[in-house]
Every structure is written in structure tokens, then in C-alpha cells.
Design a protein around this motif. Structure first.
Motif, PDB file in Angstrom:
ATOM      1  N   ARG A 156       0.768  -1.292  -0.053  1.00 36.01           N
ATOM      2  CA  ARG A 156       0.183  -0.062  -0.074  1.00 36.01           C
ATOM      3  C   ARG A 156       0.931   1.212  -0.178  1.00 36.01           C
ATOM      4  NH1 ARG A 156      -4.295  -2.745   3.750  1.00 36.01           N
ATOM      5  NH2 ARG A 156      -5.566  -3.259   2.592  1.00 36.01           N
ATOM      6  N   ARG A 157       2.141   1.161   0.659  1.00 32.94           N
ATOM      7  CA  ARG A 157       2.813   2.248   0.866  1.00 32.94           C
ATOM      8  C   ARG A 157       3.461   2.543  -0.344  1.00 32.94           C
ATOM      9  NH1 ARG A 157       5.834   0.620   5.465  1.00 32.94           N
ATOM     10  NH2 ARG A 157       4.035   0.709   7.034  1.00 32.94           N
ATOM     11  N   ALA A 158       3.953   1.606  -1.057  1.00 29.00           N
ATOM     12  CA  ALA A 158       4.683   1.381  -2.331  1.00 29.00           C
ATOM     13  C   ALA A 158       3.905   1.964  -3.517  1.00 29.00           C
ATOM     14  CB  ALA A 158       5.281   0.343  -2.502  1.00 29.00           C
ATOM     15  N   SER A 159       2.619   1.759  -3.366  1.00 25.68           N
ATOM     16  CA  SER A 159       1.837   2.041  -4.369  1.00 25.68           C
ATOM     17  C   SER A 159       1.264   3.338  -4.236  1.00 25.68           C
ATOM     18  CB  SER A 159       0.676   1.152  -4.882  1.00 25.68           C
ATOM     19  OG  SER A 159      -0.210   0.717  -3.678  1.00 25.68           O
ATOM     20  N   GLU A 160       1.248   3.910  -2.994  1.00 25.60           N
ATOM     21  CA  GLU A 160       0.384   5.293  -2.754  1.00 25.60           C
ATOM     22  C   GLU A 160      -1.062   5.083  -2.931  1.00 25.60           C
ATOM     23  OE1 GLU A 160       2.579   8.406  -4.403  1.00 25.60           O
ATOM     24  OE2 GLU A 160       4.247   7.940  -3.627  1.00 25.60           O
ATOM     25  N   SER A 161      -1.340   3.932  -2.543  1.00 31.79           N
ATOM     26  CA  SER A 161      -2.900   3.713  -2.758  1.00 31.79           C
ATOM     27  C   SER A 161      -3.679   2.833  -1.838  1.00 31.79           C
ATOM     28  CB  SER A 161      -3.074   2.994  -4.050  1.00 31.79           C
ATOM     29  OG  SER A 161      -4.430   2.421  -4.298  1.00 31.79           O
ATOM     30  N   ASP A 162      -4.833   2.912  -1.437  1.00 25.98           N
ATOM     31  CA  ASP A 162      -5.536   2.275  -0.381  1.00 25.98           C
ATOM     32  C   ASP A 162      -6.265   1.039  -1.383  1.00 25.98           C
ATOM     33  OD1 ASP A 162      -4.712   3.454   1.834  1.00 25.98           O
ATOM     34  OD2 ASP A 162      -6.320   5.037   1.635  1.00 25.98           O
ATOM     35  N   SER A 163      -6.261   0.835  -2.340  1.00 32.30           N
ATOM     36  CA  SER A 163      -6.774  -0.122  -3.299  1.00 32.30           C
ATOM     37  C   SER A 163      -6.173  -1.520  -3.513  1.00 32.30           C
ATOM     38  CB  SER A 163      -7.074   0.639  -4.835  1.00 32.30           C
ATOM     39  OG  SER A 163      -5.720   0.759  -5.351  1.00 32.30           O
ATOM     40  N   VAL A 164      -5.280  -1.583  -2.563  1.00 31.59           N
ATOM     41  CA  VAL A 164      -4.310  -2.806  -2.444  1.00 31.59           C
ATOM     42  C   VAL A 164      -5.314  -3.500  -1.479  1.00 31.59           C
ATOM     43  CG1 VAL A 164      -2.363  -4.035  -1.914  1.00 31.59           C
ATOM     44  CG2 VAL A 164      -1.979  -1.895  -3.215  1.00 31.59           C
ATOM     45  N   GLU A 165      -5.793  -4.925  -2.132  1.00 32.98           N
ATOM     46  CA  GLU A 165      -6.603  -5.621  -1.145  1.00 32.98           C
ATOM     47  C   GLU A 165      -6.262  -7.094  -1.133  1.00 32.98           C
ATOM     48  OE1 GLU A 165     -10.771  -6.482  -2.556  1.00 32.98           O
ATOM     49  OE2 GLU A 165     -10.171  -4.722  -3.857  1.00 32.98           O
ATOM     50  N   ARG A 166      -6.392  -7.728  -0.394  1.00 26.83           N
ATOM     51  CA  ARG A 166      -6.469  -9.132  -0.122  1.00 26.83           C
ATOM     52  C   ARG A 166      -7.611 -10.154  -0.747  1.00 26.83           C
ATOM     53  NH1 ARG A 166      -2.829 -11.983   3.384  1.00 26.83           N
ATOM     54  NH2 ARG A 166      -2.503 -10.052   4.706  1.00 26.83           N
ATOM     55  N   ILE A 167      -7.328 -11.018  -1.721  1.00 24.64           N
ATOM     56  CA  ILE A 167      -8.445 -11.796  -1.982  1.00 24.64           C
ATOM     57  C   ILE A 167      -8.122 -13.177  -1.371  1.00 24.64           C
ATOM     58  CG2 ILE A 167      -9.953 -12.768  -3.761  1.00 24.64           C
ATOM     59  CD1 ILE A 167      -9.178 -10.397  -5.318  1.00 24.64           C
ATOM     60  N   THR A 168      -8.797 -13.867  -0.615  1.00 23.30           N
ATOM     61  CA  THR A 168      -8.474 -15.154  -0.002  1.00 23.30           C
ATOM     62  C   THR A 168      -9.781 -16.223  -0.085  1.00 23.30           C
ATOM     63  OG1 THR A 168      -9.487 -14.512   2.026  1.00 23.30           O
ATOM     64  CG2 THR A 168      -7.250 -13.927   1.605  1.00 23.30           C
ATOM     65  N   GLY A 169      -9.283 -17.381  -0.053  1.00 22.46           N
ATOM     66  CA  GLY A 169     -10.222 -18.371   0.067  1.00 22.46           C
ATOM     67  C   GLY A 169      -9.705 -19.666   1.088  1.00 22.46           C
ATOM     68  N   ALA A 170     -10.502 -20.328   1.262  1.00 15.52           N
ATOM     69  CA  ALA A 170     -10.221 -21.490   2.247  1.00 15.52           C
ATOM     70  C   ALA A 170      -9.200 -22.479   1.860  1.00 15.52           C
ATOM     71  CB  ALA A 170     -11.318 -22.408   2.464  1.00 15.52           C
ATOM     72  N   THR A 171      -9.073 -22.373   0.409  1.00 15.45           N
ATOM     73  CA  THR A 171      -8.139 -23.376  -0.233  1.00 15.45           C
ATOM     74  C   THR A 171      -7.418 -22.663  -1.464  1.00 15.45           C
ATOM     75  OG1 THR A 171      -9.513 -24.301  -1.903  1.00 15.45           O
ATOM     76  CG2 THR A 171      -9.197 -25.588   0.238  1.00 15.45           C
ATOM     77  N   ARG A 172      -6.513 -23.124  -2.228  1.00 18.60           N
ATOM     78  CA  ARG A 172      -5.878 -22.111  -3.474  1.00 18.60           C
ATOM     79  C   ARG A 172      -6.954 -22.265  -4.402  1.00 18.60           C
ATOM     80  NH1 ARG A 172      -0.635 -25.207  -4.666  1.00 18.60           N
ATOM     81  NH2 ARG A 172      -0.495 -25.118  -2.340  1.00 18.60           N
ATOM     82  N   SER A 173      -7.787 -23.404  -4.659  1.00 21.90           N
ATOM     83  CA  SER A 173      -8.937 -23.404  -5.637  1.00 21.90           C
ATOM     84  C   SER A 173      -9.944 -22.323  -5.137  1.00 21.90           C
ATOM     85  CB  SER A 173      -9.465 -24.778  -5.831  1.00 21.90           C
ATOM     86  OG  SER A 173      -8.313 -25.757  -6.063  1.00 21.90           O
ATOM     87  N   ASP A 174     -10.238 -22.371  -4.112  1.00 21.65           N
ATOM     88  CA  ASP A 174     -11.345 -20.991  -3.692  1.00 21.65           C
ATOM     89  C   ASP A 174     -10.484 -19.882  -3.989  1.00 21.65           C
ATOM     90  OD1 ASP A 174     -13.012 -22.932  -2.697  1.00 21.65           O
ATOM     91  OD2 ASP A 174     -11.994 -23.262  -0.603  1.00 21.65           O
ATOM     92  N   THR A 175      -9.427 -19.561  -3.660  1.00 21.46           N
ATOM     93  CA  THR A 175      -8.839 -18.401  -3.826  1.00 21.46           C
ATOM     94  C   THR A 175      -8.729 -18.042  -5.219  1.00 21.46           C
ATOM     95  OG1 THR A 175      -7.413 -18.484  -1.816  1.00 21.46           O
ATOM     96  CG2 THR A 175      -6.689 -17.024  -3.328  1.00 21.46           C
ATOM     97  N   ALA A 176      -8.473 -18.745  -6.052  1.00 26.28           N
ATOM     98  CA  ALA A 176      -8.384 -18.768  -7.615  1.00 26.28           C
ATOM     99  C   ALA A 176      -9.739 -18.454  -8.218  1.00 26.28           C
ATOM    100  CB  ALA A 176      -7.730 -19.893  -8.148  1.00 26.28           C
ATOM    101  N   ALA A 177     -10.773 -19.136  -7.660  1.00 22.01           N
ATOM    102  CA  ALA A 177     -12.187 -18.881  -8.032  1.00 22.01           C
ATOM    103  C   ALA A 177     -12.574 -17.473  -7.636  1.00 22.01           C
ATOM    104  CB  ALA A 177     -13.118 -19.837  -7.671  1.00 22.01           C
ATOM    105  N   SER A 178     -12.177 -16.951  -6.366  1.00 20.77           N
ATOM    106  CA  SER A 178     -12.495 -15.656  -6.106  1.00 20.77           C
ATOM    107  C   SER A 178     -11.956 -14.727  -6.791  1.00 20.77           C
ATOM    108  CB  SER A 178     -12.170 -15.459  -4.642  1.00 20.77           C
ATOM    109  OG  SER A 178     -12.931 -16.370  -3.730  1.00 20.77           O
ATOM    110  N   VAL A 179     -10.684 -14.715  -7.273  1.00 26.59           N
ATOM    111  CA  VAL A 179      -9.970 -13.960  -8.236  1.00 26.59           C
ATOM    112  C   VAL A 179     -10.646 -13.607  -9.424  1.00 26.59           C
ATOM    113  CG1 VAL A 179      -7.657 -13.551  -9.328  1.00 26.59           C
ATOM    114  CG2 VAL A 179      -7.794 -13.925  -7.004  1.00 26.59           C
ATOM    115  N   ALA A 180     -10.888 -15.039  -9.901  1.00 21.05           N
ATOM    116  CA  ALA A 180     -11.736 -15.224 -11.147  1.00 21.05           C
ATOM    117  C   ALA A 180     -13.087 -14.463 -11.295  1.00 21.05           C
ATOM    118  CB  ALA A 180     -11.984 -16.504 -11.632  1.00 21.05           C
TER     119      ALA A 180
END
Length: 162
Positions: A10-34
Motif C-alpha cells: 500500500r505504501r509503495a503504490s501510494e494507494s489504498d486500493s491494494v486488497e487481499r483476496i482469499t479463500g479456504a483453499t488455493r482453488s477457492d482463492t483462484a475462483a474468488s480472483v476469477a
């Protein structure tokens, strides 16, 4: 990824738009990003690129392909079965095309059958080679081909350790 790393980004990008997208598993996380990438108002026209979520080489090839394919996102599978999160993503977005990166050792026919059941009527294609480098080269030739005819001084090829 730690909270400190997120703060640093966030500091490096000077933005608050950096966010974390997560899921219970890597497949869940990939689906959330998709889901974040694909436009829900245009169901049916997207391309979902599927890679074995435990094969870093195939994931990298899938990510590069998605970066060059309009209205596409990457989702993960296991070798023998399509995770629930990926099945839901396919059913919800009804992509016109599903591209599988990797051979049958990476994505078995049973997982492909589950893809077909989740999106009947979708074009399901597999791109694979005898090795991970052959798979990467096959994807480059098949989907990035028009750029290969560019003059050498206009062509960039990135090679990574697979």
C-alpha cells in the motif's frame, strides 16, 4: 502474505486500493480472483483457463495465456477432480470456452468430464506437450501465434525456469 507485506505494498503504490483476496483453499482463492475479473453481466462469452493448482509451471503458463486473452480468468483443479469452487465458477459464468493447460498427468479425464458437466455446450480444449516446456511452447504457438510473425526487433519472448 503477511499484514506487513500488505502494508508495504500500500505504501509503495501510494494507494489504498491494494486488497487481499482469499479463500479456504488455493482453488477457492483462484475462483474468488476469477469472479473479480469476469463480468457477471456478460455470462457465456468468457474463457476460463484451467490449470492444476499444484503445478507451478502450468499455473504460470495459464496466467500468461489469461493476460493475453480477453475476458478470461484462471481457475485451478486437482489432478483427478474439479474442486467445488471451480465447478461453481464454471456453472455461474457459463464460459463459451474452457482451456486446459497440461496433459492428462496434470488434469485427468475425470476432471475434464466434470468440466463438461458443469458447462455443457462449452468448447473444452486442452493444450499440452510431452514436457512442461513443450506445453508452454505449445500454448505460445497456438494462442500467441500472430505475434510470432512480427519482426525480430518487435518480438519479446520471456523464458522462465519451469
Amino acid at each position: 502474505m503477511s499484514a506487513a507485506a500488505l502494508t508495504s505494498m500500500r505504501r509503495a503504490s501510494e494507494s489504498d486500493s491494494v486488497e487481499r483476496i482469499t479463500g479456504a483453499t488455493r482453488s477457492d482463492t483462484a475462483a474468488s480472483v476469477a469472479r473479480r475479473i469476469l463480468d457477471t453481466s456478460e455470462a457465456g462469452g468468457a474463457t476460463v483457463i484451467i490449470a492444476n493448482g499444484w503445478s507451478p509451471a502450468d499455473i504460470g503458463v495459464a496466467a500468461a495465456l489469461s493476460a493475453r486473452t480477453p475476458r478470461s480468468a484462471v481457475a485451478y483443479t486437482t489432478c483427478g477432480a474439479l474442486p467445488d469452487a471451480t465447478q461453481r465458477l464454471l456453472r455461474d459464468y457459463r464460459p463459451a470456452r474452457v482451456l486446459i493447460v497440461g496433459g492428462e498427468a496434470a488434469v485427468e479425464p475425470g476432471a475434464v468430464s466434470q468440466m463438461s458437466n458443469a458447462v455443457p455446450g462449452a468448447i473444452i480444449e486442452r493444450v499440452s506437450g510431452a514436457t512442461r516446456t513443450a506445453t508452454a511452447a505449445g500454448v505460445a504457438r497456438r494462442f500467441l501465434g500472430p505475434h510470432l510473425a512480427a519482426p525480430a526487433d518487435e518480438l519479446t519472448i520471456i523464458v522462465a525456469n519451469g
